[in-house]
Write an enzyme that holds these catalytic residues in place. Structure first.
Site, PDB file in Angstrom:
ATOM      1  N   GLU A 175       2.813   9.252  84.640  1.00 37.58           N
ATOM      2  CA  GLU A 175       2.195   9.827  85.840  1.00 37.58           C
ATOM      3  C   GLU A 175       2.102   8.806  86.976  1.00 37.58           C
ATOM      4  O   GLU A 175       2.209   9.165  88.159  1.00 37.58           O
ATOM      5  CB  GLU A 175       0.810  10.373  85.506  1.00 37.58           C
ATOM      6  CG  GLU A 175       0.825  11.652  84.684  1.00 37.58           C
ATOM      7  CD  GLU A 175       1.059  11.397  83.198  1.00 37.58           C
ATOM      8  OE1 GLU A 175       1.321  12.362  82.461  1.00 37.58           O
ATOM      9  OE2 GLU A 175       0.975  10.216  82.782  1.00 37.58           O
TER      10      GLU A 175
ATOM     11  N   HIS B   5      -7.324  18.187  78.195  1.00 37.82           N
ATOM     12  CA  HIS B   5      -6.438  19.173  78.810  1.00 37.82           C
ATOM     13  C   HIS B   5      -7.215  20.308  79.480  1.00 37.82           C
ATOM     14  O   HIS B   5      -6.638  21.364  79.745  1.00 37.82           O
ATOM     15  CB  HIS B   5      -5.503  19.779  77.755  1.00 37.82           C
ATOM     16  CG  HIS B   5      -4.621  18.784  77.075  1.00 37.82           C
ATOM     17  ND1 HIS B   5      -5.043  18.026  76.017  1.00 37.82           N
ATOM     18  CD2 HIS B   5      -3.345  18.417  77.314  1.00 37.82           C
ATOM     19  CE1 HIS B   5      -4.055  17.237  75.617  1.00 37.82           C
ATOM     20  NE2 HIS B   5      -3.017  17.449  76.401  1.00 37.82           N
TER      21      HIS B   5
END
Length: 322
Positions: free
Chosen positions: A60, A127
């Site tokens: 990321e 998540h």
């Protein structure tokens, strides 16, 4: 107008903007060959090619750093985090460089970062988070949180057009659950303008994202209580004028969000109401949020963690009786 799911509306907005502006490209993990973790970009690789739909490694920091450099060079990258939680890996590039580059050197940084967020599917603590309040603290960033398919399309286009870094929080629980009429043509939804979801006279609920529907279901169950629901759509910038106007009309307000309580963006809204509309209130501003805890894996515990319709009904009853 065709009826589309929330997911289809995002996909349509991305596709139309890529046709409209050749500077737009997508980058993220598994967005090309696989079509994205949630299939938002299914078919894009075949349609636009590997130079505009880039399958990135599991990094990321590299995705957001590369997007920042590309944006500073005149392109308009749309970077996807598979889950909003993972944006923490790229925190430095986003808040130290992208958010401050225009202030430092006058350079536009037109990045859109797609952030699938929220709970409701037993994804657990890594998540399922709603980290919007973390980034709403930083001048130079914009944070949008669409609740409807129509807004999902209009705000993704507006985010890509914007010369600033925009964090686009798309709630995973809405992807295939929510449908609505969406114009086929290209259009934008203004960033920073709230939407009146339900008109009422006795209590205002200020909310965004999936909680719009939780609030709406609660209002339907409170047939004897006139509840106004204001969907902020954008929390940075947020529509203070619309919130204050609604509060001055109803004199009672509850801020509802899925993020945890302490430091959640609802605190900023409640403080502003207390500062600027105190004389118009008949009760203290109230917040209903998730508790200060990581999101549980267990479906039973997650249900207890997330604000439910029954929680909203009880809180609104109590506020009405104040």
């Amino acid at each position: 107008m065709a009826e589309k799911t929330y997911l289809q509306a995002i996909s349509d907005g991305l596709r139309q903007e890529m046709h409209h502006d050749r500077r737009v490209f997508l980058i993220g993990e598994d967005i090309g060959v696989y079509g994205g973790a949630f299939k938002v970009t299914a078919g894009f690789l075949e349609e636009f090619g590997p130079w505009r739909v880039i399958d990135a490694p599991l990094a990321e920091t590299a995705i957001v750093g590369g997007a920042t450099g590309a944006a500073m060079s005149g392109l308009r990258p749309v970077a996807e985090m598979q889950f909003a939680d993972f944006i923490s890996c790229a925190y430095d590039h986003l808040v130290t460089i992208a958010a401050k580059q225009h202030w430092r050197a006058g350079t536009p940084v037109p990045i859109t970062i797609r952030l699938p967020s929220g709970g409701g599917f037993s994804g657990g603590p890594f998540h399922s988070q709603n980290p919007e309040s973390t980034f709403a603290h930083f001048p130079g960033l914009k944070c949008v949180c669409p609740a409807t398919p129509e807004d999902a399309k209009g705000l993704i286009v507006a985010a890509i057009e914007d010369p600033n870094p925009v964090l686009y929080f798309e709630h995973k629980h809405l992807y295939r659950r929510i449908k609505g009429e969406v114009p086929e043509e290209r259009y934008t939804t203004p960033i920073g303008k709230a939407r009146l979801h339900r008109q009422g006279d006795e209590i205002t609920v200020v909310t965004w994202g999936a909680m719009v529907y939780t609030a709406d279901e609660a209002a339907k169950q409170l047939g004897d209580l006139s509840v106004e629901i204001l969907d902020l759509r954008t929390i940075l910038p947020w529509d203070k004028e619309a919130v204050l106007a609604s509060v001055r009309k109803t004199s009672k307000v509850m801020v509802l969000h899925e993020d945890t309580h302490t430091g959640g963006f609802g605190a900023e809204i409640a403080a502003t109401i207390a500062e600027e509309a105190f004389e118009d209130l008949d009760a203290p501003p109230r917040r209903l949020t998730a508790p200060d805890s990581p999101v549980p894996f267990s479906p039973v515990l997650e249900h207890a963690f997330l604000p439910q319709v029954a929680d909203v009904v009880a809180a609104l009853r109590e506020l009405a009786q104040y």
